[in-house]
Motif scaffolding. Structure first.
Motif, PDB file in Angstrom:
ATOM      1  N   VAL A   1     -10.946   3.641   7.387  1.00  0.00           N
ATOM      2  CA  VAL A   1     -10.357   2.647   8.283  1.00  0.00           C
ATOM      3  C   VAL A   1     -10.681   1.250   7.766  1.00  0.00           C
ATOM      4  N   ILE A   2      -9.901   0.285   8.197  1.00  0.00           N
ATOM      5  CA  ILE A   2     -10.100  -1.084   7.726  1.00  0.00           C
ATOM      6  C   ILE A   2     -11.368  -1.673   8.327  1.00  0.00           C
ATOM      7  N   VAL A   3     -11.807  -2.751   7.728  1.00  0.00           N
ATOM      8  CA  VAL A   3     -12.979  -3.479   8.225  1.00  0.00           C
ATOM      9  C   VAL A   3     -12.474  -4.711   8.977  1.00  0.00           C
TER      10      VAL A   3
ATOM     11  N   GLN B   1     -12.720  -7.769   8.471  1.00  0.00           N
ATOM     12  CA  GLN B   1     -12.187  -8.829   7.603  1.00  0.00           C
ATOM     13  C   GLN B   1     -10.723  -8.596   7.245  1.00  0.00           C
ATOM     14  N   CYS B   2     -10.237  -7.368   7.395  1.00  0.00           N
ATOM     15  CA  CYS B   2      -8.860  -7.036   7.049  1.00  0.00           C
ATOM     16  C   CYS B   2      -7.862  -7.470   8.118  1.00  0.00           C
ATOM     17  N   GLU B   3      -8.342  -7.832   9.289  1.00  0.00           N
ATOM     18  CA  GLU B   3      -7.434  -8.207  10.370  1.00  0.00           C
ATOM     19  C   GLU B   3      -6.541  -9.356   9.924  1.00  0.00           C
ATOM     20  N   GLY B   4      -5.250  -9.171  10.057  1.00  0.00           N
ATOM     21  CA  GLY B   4      -4.296 -10.202   9.677  1.00  0.00           C
ATOM     22  C   GLY B   4      -3.641  -9.947   8.335  1.00  0.00           C
ATOM     23  N   CYS B   5      -4.104  -8.971   7.602  1.00  0.00           N
ATOM     24  CA  CYS B   5      -3.527  -8.660   6.292  1.00  0.00           C
ATOM     25  C   CYS B   5      -2.261  -7.835   6.474  1.00  0.00           C
ATOM     26  N   SER B   6      -1.276  -8.065   5.627  1.00  0.00           N
ATOM     27  CA  SER B   6      -0.009  -7.337   5.756  1.00  0.00           C
ATOM     28  C   SER B   6      -0.107  -5.929   5.169  1.00  0.00           C
ATOM     29  N   HIS B   7      -1.209  -5.601   4.529  1.00  0.00           N
ATOM     30  CA  HIS B   7      -1.398  -4.250   4.001  1.00  0.00           C
ATOM     31  C   HIS B   7      -1.952  -3.287   5.047  1.00  0.00           C
ATOM     32  N   VAL B   8      -2.241  -3.783   6.213  1.00  0.00           N
ATOM     33  CA  VAL B   8      -2.785  -2.925   7.268  1.00  0.00           C
ATOM     34  C   VAL B   8      -1.669  -2.064   7.856  1.00  0.00           C
ATOM     35  N   GLN B   9      -1.916  -0.782   7.918  1.00  0.00           N
ATOM     36  CA  GLN B   9      -0.980   0.151   8.530  1.00  0.00           C
ATOM     37  C   GLN B   9      -1.677   0.812   9.712  1.00  0.00           C
TER      38      GLN B   9
ATOM     39  N   PHE C   1      -5.334   1.571   8.719  1.00  0.00           N
ATOM     40  CA  PHE C   1      -5.687   1.853   7.331  1.00  0.00           C
ATOM     41  C   PHE C   1      -5.060   0.808   6.428  1.00  0.00           C
ATOM     42  N   CYS C   2      -5.545   0.768   5.211  1.00  0.00           N
ATOM     43  CA  CYS C   2      -4.983  -0.132   4.210  1.00  0.00           C
ATOM     44  C   CYS C   2      -4.033   0.676   3.329  1.00  0.00           C
ATOM     45  N   ASP C   3      -2.841   0.119   3.066  1.00  0.00           N
ATOM     46  CA  ASP C   3      -1.914   0.842   2.203  1.00  0.00           C
ATOM     47  C   ASP C   3      -2.161   0.551   0.725  1.00  0.00           C
ATOM     48  N   ALA C   4      -3.103  -0.324   0.423  1.00  0.00           N
ATOM     49  CA  ALA C   4      -3.405  -0.648  -0.968  1.00  0.00           C
ATOM     50  C   ALA C   4      -4.687   0.015  -1.462  1.00  0.00           C
ATOM     51  N   TYR C   5      -5.679   0.063  -0.598  1.00  0.00           N
ATOM     52  CA  TYR C   5      -6.979   0.594  -1.006  1.00  0.00           C
ATOM     53  C   TYR C   5      -7.424   1.702  -0.066  1.00  0.00           C
TER      54      TYR C   5
ATOM     55  N   ASN D   1     -10.608   2.508   0.363  1.00  0.00           N
ATOM     56  CA  ASN D   1     -11.874   2.115   0.986  1.00  0.00           C
ATOM     57  C   ASN D   1     -11.928   0.595   1.114  1.00  0.00           C
ATOM     58  N   PRO D   2     -11.371   0.052   2.172  1.00  0.00           N
ATOM     59  CA  PRO D   2     -11.333  -1.408   2.328  1.00  0.00           C
ATOM     60  C   PRO D   2     -12.709  -2.061   2.327  1.00  0.00           C
ATOM     61  N   SER D   3     -13.718  -1.383   2.865  1.00  0.00           N
ATOM     62  CA  SER D   3     -15.033  -2.026   2.925  1.00  0.00           C
ATOM     63  C   SER D   3     -15.574  -2.298   1.526  1.00  0.00           C
TER      64      SER D   3
ATOM     65  N   LYS E   1     -13.856  -3.281  -0.971  1.00  0.00           N
ATOM     66  CA  LYS E   1     -13.189  -4.471  -1.501  1.00  0.00           C
ATOM     67  C   LYS E   1     -13.767  -5.761  -0.948  1.00  0.00           C
ATOM     68  N   TRP E   2     -14.493  -5.646   0.150  1.00  0.00           N
ATOM     69  CA  TRP E   2     -15.089  -6.836   0.741  1.00  0.00           C
ATOM     70  C   TRP E   2     -16.578  -6.945   0.434  1.00  0.00           C
ATOM     71  N   MET E   3     -17.124  -6.029  -0.326  1.00  0.00           N
ATOM     72  CA  MET E   3     -18.563  -6.051  -0.601  1.00  0.00           C
ATOM     73  C   MET E   3     -18.977  -7.252  -1.434  1.00  0.00           C
TER      74      MET E   3
ATOM     75  N   ALA F   1     -14.179 -11.793  -1.074  1.00  0.00           N
ATOM     76  CA  ALA F   1     -12.895 -11.547  -0.425  1.00  0.00           C
ATOM     77  C   ALA F   1     -12.089 -10.502  -1.188  1.00  0.00           C
ATOM     78  N   CYS F   2     -11.305  -9.750  -0.450  1.00  0.00           N
ATOM     79  CA  CYS F   2     -10.462  -8.728  -1.049  1.00  0.00           C
ATOM     80  C   CYS F   2      -9.418  -9.393  -1.948  1.00  0.00           C
ATOM     81  N   PRO F   3      -9.212  -8.889  -3.153  1.00  0.00           N
ATOM     82  CA  PRO F   3      -8.266  -9.528  -4.064  1.00  0.00           C
ATOM     83  C   PRO F   3      -6.803  -9.381  -3.634  1.00  0.00           C
ATOM     84  N   LEU F   4      -6.497  -8.414  -2.807  1.00  0.00           N
ATOM     85  CA  LEU F   4      -5.106  -8.233  -2.358  1.00  0.00           C
ATOM     86  C   LEU F   4      -4.880  -8.700  -0.934  1.00  0.00           C
ATOM     87  N   GLY F   5      -5.870  -9.249  -0.330  1.00  0.00           N
ATOM     88  CA  GLY F   5      -5.720  -9.694   1.057  1.00  0.00           C
ATOM     89  C   GLY F   5      -4.673 -10.791   1.170  1.00  0.00           C
ATOM     90  N   THR F   6      -3.632 -10.539   1.957  1.00  0.00           N
ATOM     91  CA  THR F   6      -2.558 -11.527   2.084  1.00  0.00           C
ATOM     92  C   THR F   6      -2.948 -12.658   3.023  1.00  0.00           C
TER      93      THR F   6
END
Ligand code: SF4
Length: 75
Positions: A9-11, A13-21, A28-32, A34-36, A38-40, A43-48
């Motif tokens: 599931v998303i973390v 920090q992913c709130e507001g990203c267009s990759h969230v499904q 969930f993220c449609d790109a990764y 394990n979203p967590s 990507k934020w370790m 910032a996530c490199p694909l976060g819109t």
């Protein structure tokens, strides 16, 4: 678990990203998978929704060219 093939599931920090499904009551993220992860390290490199700072290329000066320019008096 850090690395797995199942989608995590998303973390927050992913709130507001267009990759969230949203699937059911989970998001969930449609790109990764394990979203967590990507934020370790920042910032996530694909976060819109991530604000990135633009590096102004005009302010970068090649020291070698600057030296040549200064020696010619074009300073
Ligand atoms: S792309 Fe990055 S910020 Fe967007 S939902 Fe996926 S992990 Fe989160």
């Amino acid at each position: 678990m850090l690395f797995t093939t199942d989608k995590q599931v998303i973390v927050p920090q992913c709130e507001g990203c267009s990759h969230v499904q949203v699937v059911g009551d989970q998001s969930f993220c449609d790109a990764y998978a394990n979203p967590s992860a990507k934020w370790m390290l920042g910032a996530c490199p694909l976060g819109t929704h991530v604000q990135r700072q633009n590096i102004d290329a005009s302010k970068k000066v090649n020291p070698l060219k600057a030296s040549k320019k200064a020696s010619k008096g074009k300073g």
